[in-house]
Motif scaffolding. Structure first.
Motif, PDB file in Angstrom:
ATOM      1  N   VAL A 220       0.852  -1.189   0.000  1.00  0.00           N
ATOM      2  CA  VAL A 220       0.000   0.000   0.000  1.00  0.00           C
ATOM      3  C   VAL A 220       0.886   1.237   0.000  1.00  0.00           C
ATOM      4  N   ASP A 230      -0.185   2.521  -4.409  1.00  0.00           N
ATOM      5  CA  ASP A 230      -0.497   1.116  -4.128  1.00  0.00           C
ATOM      6  C   ASP A 230       0.039   0.237  -5.257  1.00  0.00           C
ATOM      7  N   SER A 273      -0.470  -3.279   4.812  1.00  0.00           N
ATOM      8  CA  SER A 273      -1.928  -3.390   4.945  1.00  0.00           C
ATOM      9  C   SER A 273      -2.266  -4.291   6.124  1.00  0.00           C
TER      10      SER A 273
END
Length: 452
Positions: A220, A230, A273
């Motif tokens: 990310v 991302d 993430s």
């Protein structure tokens, strides 16, 4: 009842074929030369022609040329000895739908006859001169991008490919560099139930250690310095399809652990993430190294090895596939002609002999490069032995490694091998047919490191 014309000047052999095919339910006509064959074609309804390549008045290719001239397109299968495979390939370029080597295997011949007859309706009407017919009978051609081959080693390999493809098994493909491992992986994917979904290939040897996790699982924005947006990882890109990990033995131990977890849990978490993503991928891996030896050294995880190795395929060396050498040479010539907008039609007899004698340390990758260069250099309709001068010299002394004519040529070949392999000295040594120690000595001798 389908009608077959047998064109064969060996009367005994022709009678044997006629008797056998008649028992199989075919109506058979016979001719002993091209002139008589033409008369039969003009007066009888012929569904397929089975012709010897060498005939008294012309070769079997003459029947093809005559058909093209007169607007006919009856499927034709050439019968030929191994020494004439080069001519058989030329026949296929003119429109022959297949060839069978002598002595003929009855089951193989019957299969090819059935395949050719099924394509008969597609071949009716005005032909396109010189166009190869896109039939399933083309010798082991599975796509326009690659050739399987006709050797026993190739047939065994692709029989295994067709067996394992429909399953869910993880496949490990082993073999030397340049033998076509990625093609086999792609072919397994094409023949599987996942064939309409993505095929994602990753060269594990080319990924920097610090970026491997991001390549596999994504990240990310802001997850680490340089993560400006991302990134979707390979596992998500391949979801529903197949992921191919080439040179898997180059992965670091830490990444091996993460890879094993992803395969077992079928979940991945992008770097940075806190959300897991469910993934459904089939894994195909490849290596030119001995992974069991790496397990013994502690550099490759044994549990991962067993997870990726539910079924093993070993790629034969090109020198172990003698029957395929001229087939691949013509295949790469077709590709080079398209790329360079040239119109070479094949190789002369001496060039064929040199290619068959050469030991091809770089396998198919080396052959492709050699044929591209020869296509560029050739000035006539055929590639001659002069266009393959380096192979000619190497063939004269195959035990001498790269066996080059002088120091300047040797130096040039080493530099070219390093360029082709991205300066990977292990692969360059393998391409040159020498060991790494010899290569390092040569690099020092010629000061090649300083000149690159």
């Amino acid at each position: 009842m389908k009608s077959i014309l047998i064109v064969e000047d060996d009367i005994t052999y022709g009678i044997m074929l006629k008797t056998w095919l008649t028992k199989k339910g075919f109506q058979i006509h016979s001719a002993s030369n091209v002139a008589r064959a033409q008369k039969v074609i003009e007066t009888e309804a012929i569904d397929l022609i089975l012709s010897d390549l060498r005939l008294p008045d012309q070769d079997g290719i003459g029947i093809l040329r005559w058909q093209i001239k007169h607007g006919r397109m009856i499927p034709l299968i050439i019968m030929t000895g191994y020494a004439d495979i080069q001519s058989a390939v030329q026949a296929m370029k003119l429109g022959a739908c297949d060839y069978v080597p002598k002595p003929i295997n009855p089951d193989e011949l019957l299969k090819k006859i059935d395949e050719a007859l099924k394509k008969g309706d597609m071949m009716s009407g005005a032909p396109v001169p010189g166009q190869k017919q896109a039939t399933s009978g083309t010798p082991s051609t599975v796509s326009t991008d690659f050739l399987e081959g006709e050797s026993d080693a190739a047939k065994q390999l692709y029989n295994y490919v067709r067996l394992v493809a429909p399953t869910t098994m993880s496949v490990l493909i082993t073999g030397a560099s340049g033998t076509g491992k990625e093609y086999v992986a792609h072919r397994i994917h094409q023949l599987s139930k996942r064939g309409q979904h993505p095929f994602v290939a990753i060269d594990c040897g080319a990924i920097p250690k610090e970026l491997a996790a991001s390549e596999f699982f994504g990240h990310v924005k802001g997850a680490f310095t340089g993560a400006l947006t991302d990134k979707t990882g390979a596992f998500v890109e391949a979801n529903g399809g197949t992921i191919f990990l080439d040179e898997i033995g180059n992965l670091s131990y830490e990444i091996q652990i993460q890879l094993l977890r992803a395969l077992q849990e079928r979940k991945i978490r992008p770097i940075g993430s806190n959300k897991e993503i469910q993934v459904d991928v089939r894994l195909i891996s490849a290596t030119n190294e001995d992974l069991e030896q790496q397990i013994g050294k502690g550099t490759f995880r044994e549990d991962l090895y067993h997870r990726i190795n539910e079924f093993t395929l070993h790629m034969p060396l090109l020198k172990e596939r003698k029957e395929d050498i001229l087939l691949f040479a013509n295949f790469f010539l077709d590709k080079a002609n398209q790329e360079m907008d040239k119109h070479l039609i094949g190789f002369d007899a001496q060039a064929c002999k040199v290619m068959e004698m050469y030991h091809w340390p770089g396998n198919l990758r080396q052959m492709k490069n050699v044929i591209r260069r020869a296509t560029l250099l050739a000035t006539g309709n055929l590639i001659t032995v002069n266009d393959l001068a380096d192979l000619q010299y190497a063939s004269a002394a195959p035990s001498a490694g790269i066996s080059l004519r002088n120091e300047e040529t040797e130096k040039r070949h080493i530099i070219e091998a390093l360029r082709q392999t991205g300066n990977n000295k292990s692969r360059a040594a393998q391409l040159l047919g020498i060991d790494r120690k010899t290569l390092y000595n040569k690099l020092k001798l010629y000061n090649i490191g300083e000149s690159l």
